[in-house]
Design a protein around this motif. Structure first.
Motif, PDB file in Angstrom:
ATOM      1  N   VAL A  81       0.826  -1.208   0.000  1.00 50.94           N
ATOM      2  CA  VAL A  81       0.000   0.000   0.000  1.00 50.94           C
ATOM      3  C   VAL A  81       0.860   1.258   0.000  1.00 50.94           C
ATOM      4  O   VAL A  81       0.662   2.173  -0.794  1.00 50.94           O
ATOM      5  N   SER A  82       1.827   1.330   0.898  1.00 52.33           N
ATOM      6  CA  SER A  82       2.673   2.518   0.994  1.00 52.33           C
ATOM      7  C   SER A  82       3.959   2.163   1.724  1.00 52.33           C
ATOM      8  O   SER A  82       4.093   1.085   2.298  1.00 52.33           O
ATOM      9  N   GLY A  83       4.888   3.114   1.715  1.00 54.23           N
ATOM     10  CA  GLY A  83       6.146   2.929   2.434  1.00 54.23           C
ATOM     11  C   GLY A  83       7.258   2.476   1.504  1.00 54.23           C
ATOM     12  O   GLY A  83       7.034   2.029   0.384  1.00 54.23           O
ATOM     13  N   GLY A  84       8.490   2.630   2.008  1.00 60.40           N
ATOM     14  CA  GLY A  84       9.649   2.230   1.234  1.00 60.40           C
ATOM     15  C   GLY A  84      10.142   0.853   1.637  1.00 60.40           C
ATOM     16  O   GLY A  84       9.674   0.260   2.604  1.00 60.40           O
ATOM     17  N   LEU A  85      11.098   0.347   0.876  1.00 61.45           N
ATOM     18  CA  LEU A  85      11.657  -0.970   1.160  1.00 61.45           C
ATOM     19  C   LEU A  85      13.150  -0.869   1.434  1.00 61.45           C
ATOM     20  O   LEU A  85      13.924  -1.732   1.057  1.00 61.45           O
ATOM     21  N   THR A 139       1.247  -3.126   9.162  1.00 67.84           N
ATOM     22  CA  THR A 139       2.404  -2.224   9.173  1.00 67.84           C
ATOM     23  C   THR A 139       3.610  -3.000   9.675  1.00 67.84           C
ATOM     24  O   THR A 139       3.537  -3.651  10.731  1.00 67.84           O
ATOM     25  N   ALA A 140       4.702  -2.958   8.928  1.00 65.54           N
ATOM     26  CA  ALA A 140       5.896  -3.722   9.297  1.00 65.54           C
ATOM     27  C   ALA A 140       7.141  -2.905   9.013  1.00 65.54           C
ATOM     28  O   ALA A 140       7.166  -2.064   8.108  1.00 65.54           O
ATOM     29  N   ARG A 141       8.170  -3.150   9.814  1.00 60.99           N
ATOM     30  CA  ARG A 141       9.469  -2.487   9.635  1.00 60.99           C
ATOM     31  C   ARG A 141      10.391  -3.414   8.852  1.00 60.99           C
ATOM     32  O   ARG A 141      10.475  -4.614   9.132  1.00 60.99           O
ATOM     33  N   VAL A 142      11.077  -2.866   7.864  1.00 56.44           N
ATOM     34  CA  VAL A 142      11.986  -3.662   7.039  1.00 56.44           C
ATOM     35  C   VAL A 142      13.252  -3.966   7.824  1.00 56.44           C
ATOM     36  O   VAL A 142      13.936  -3.053   8.281  1.00 56.44           O
ATOM     37  N   THR A 143      13.545  -5.247   7.998  1.00 58.86           N
ATOM     38  CA  THR A 143      14.748  -5.666   8.724  1.00 58.86           C
ATOM     39  C   THR A 143      15.792  -6.287   7.805  1.00 58.86           C
ATOM     40  O   THR A 143      16.946  -6.407   8.196  1.00 58.86           O
ATOM     41  N   ALA A 177       9.352  -6.107  -3.913  1.00 63.30           N
ATOM     42  CA  ALA A 177      10.515  -5.556  -4.625  1.00 63.30           C
ATOM     43  C   ALA A 177      11.765  -5.865  -3.823  1.00 63.30           C
ATOM     44  O   ALA A 177      11.698  -6.290  -2.667  1.00 63.30           O
ATOM     45  N   ALA A 178      12.898  -5.649  -4.452  1.00 62.74           N
ATOM     46  CA  ALA A 178      14.169  -5.857  -3.760  1.00 62.74           C
ATOM     47  C   ALA A 178      14.369  -4.796  -2.698  1.00 62.74           C
ATOM     48  O   ALA A 178      13.971  -3.645  -2.857  1.00 62.74           O
ATOM     49  N   VAL A 179      14.993  -5.194  -1.599  1.00 65.33           N
ATOM     50  CA  VAL A 179      15.269  -4.264  -0.503  1.00 65.33           C
ATOM     51  C   VAL A 179      16.427  -3.365  -0.879  1.00 65.33           C
ATOM     52  O   VAL A 179      17.457  -3.822  -1.373  1.00 65.33           O
ATOM     53  N   GLU A 180      16.249  -2.073  -0.645  1.00 65.87           N
ATOM     54  CA  GLU A 180      17.304  -1.104  -0.912  1.00 65.87           C
ATOM     55  C   GLU A 180      18.235  -1.024   0.296  1.00 65.87           C
ATOM     56  O   GLU A 180      17.781  -1.116   1.438  1.00 65.87           O
ATOM     57  N   PRO A 181      19.558  -0.844   0.065  1.00 69.55           N
ATOM     58  CA  PRO A 181      20.471  -0.696   1.209  1.00 69.55           C
ATOM     59  C   PRO A 181      20.172   0.574   1.974  1.00 69.55           C
ATOM     60  O   PRO A 181      19.668   1.552   1.425  1.00 69.55           O
ATOM     61  N   ALA A 182      20.467   0.562   3.264  1.00 67.95           N
ATOM     62  CA  ALA A 182      20.240   1.742   4.097  1.00 67.95           C
ATOM     63  C   ALA A 182      21.111   2.894   3.613  1.00 67.95           C
ATOM     64  O   ALA A 182      22.236   2.702   3.151  1.00 67.95           O
ATOM     65  N   ALA A 183      20.580   4.105   3.719  1.00 67.68           N
ATOM     66  CA  ALA A 183      21.323   5.287   3.274  1.00 67.68           C
ATOM     67  C   ALA A 183      22.554   5.490   4.150  1.00 67.68           C
ATOM     68  O   ALA A 183      22.468   5.410   5.378  1.00 67.68           O
TER      69      ALA A 183
END
Length: 214
Positions: A52-56, A127-131, A162-168
């Motif tokens: 629905v929303s949020g980044g990965l 709602t979930a946090r990407v780990t 989608a693929a997880v993006e590395p942390a900034a």
């Protein structure tokens, strides 16, 4: 038609991730036969998931929906939904149907909604946090009821958004020191050499005799 679908080719992307591409390849002949043989009055539960929303990116929160719809002609009884996630830490779960019993852990959830009328839909908002640090996050959902259904092939769904993006990367603070670093990581001697040249120039001017004034 969903119940008469043929399997996807072995080792294909759709074969490795069941439910991601749908039930399978359409077989028109089997679909007609399945429609003729299907019970006249039976529930038909289908579960689908969507982001629905949020980044990965690692550490960000994502919101996805688990949707269960009764495509049958009669009410589905004792409807239950379960989902297991990887690469995610579940923070909260809510339902659009009042009275739905919800439970969750960091990696799984379950919902007991009771009856679901023909054409009705149960929606779980998760709602979930990407780990995950890289690769993919997944959510495998399943729904079931107590009555015999038209088909069971649409009772499971795998979400691979989608693929997880590395942390900034965190930028280093500039402390304003007098020494700089070159891109290679070695010390940059440019500033000290400039200071040394200025100092030597001042000493040379002091030692040079001035012409006498007439």
């Amino acid at each position: 038609m969903r119940g008469a679908a043929r399997p996807f080719p072995a080792a294909s992307y759709c074969d490795r991730y069941p439910g991601f591409c749908g039930s399978g390849l359409l077989d028109a002949g089997q679909a007609v036969n399945a429609a003729l043989a299907a019970p006249a009055n039976a529930p038909d539960l289908e579960v689908l998931q969507r982001l629905v929303s949020g980044g990965l990116a690692q550490g960000e929160q994502a919101v996805f929906a688990v949707q269960v719809r009764n495509w049958g002609t009669v009410t589905a009884s004792d409807v239950q939904v379960t989902a297991a996630v990887t690469g995610l830490d579940i923070v909260s779960v809510s339902a659009n149907v009042a009275g739905t019993a919800l439970s969750r852990s960091s990696s799984a959830l379950s919902a007991v909604a009771g009856d679901l009328a023909a054409g009705a839909e149960l929606v779980l908002t998760v709602t979930a946090r990407v780990t995950a640090t890289d690769g993919y996050v997944t959510s495998q959902a399943r729904t079931s009821g107590s009555a015999t259904e038209v088909t069971l092939v649409n009772n499971d769904h795998l979400l691979v958004p989608a693929a997880v993006e590395p942390a900034a990367p965190v930028a280093a603070a500039d402390t304003g020191g007098g020494c700089t670093a070159a891109p290679s990581g070695q010390a940059d001697l440019g500033l000290p050499l400039l200071l040394l040249a200025a100092l030597l120039g001042g000493l040379w001017r002091r030692r040079t005799p001035r012409p006498a004034h007439r």
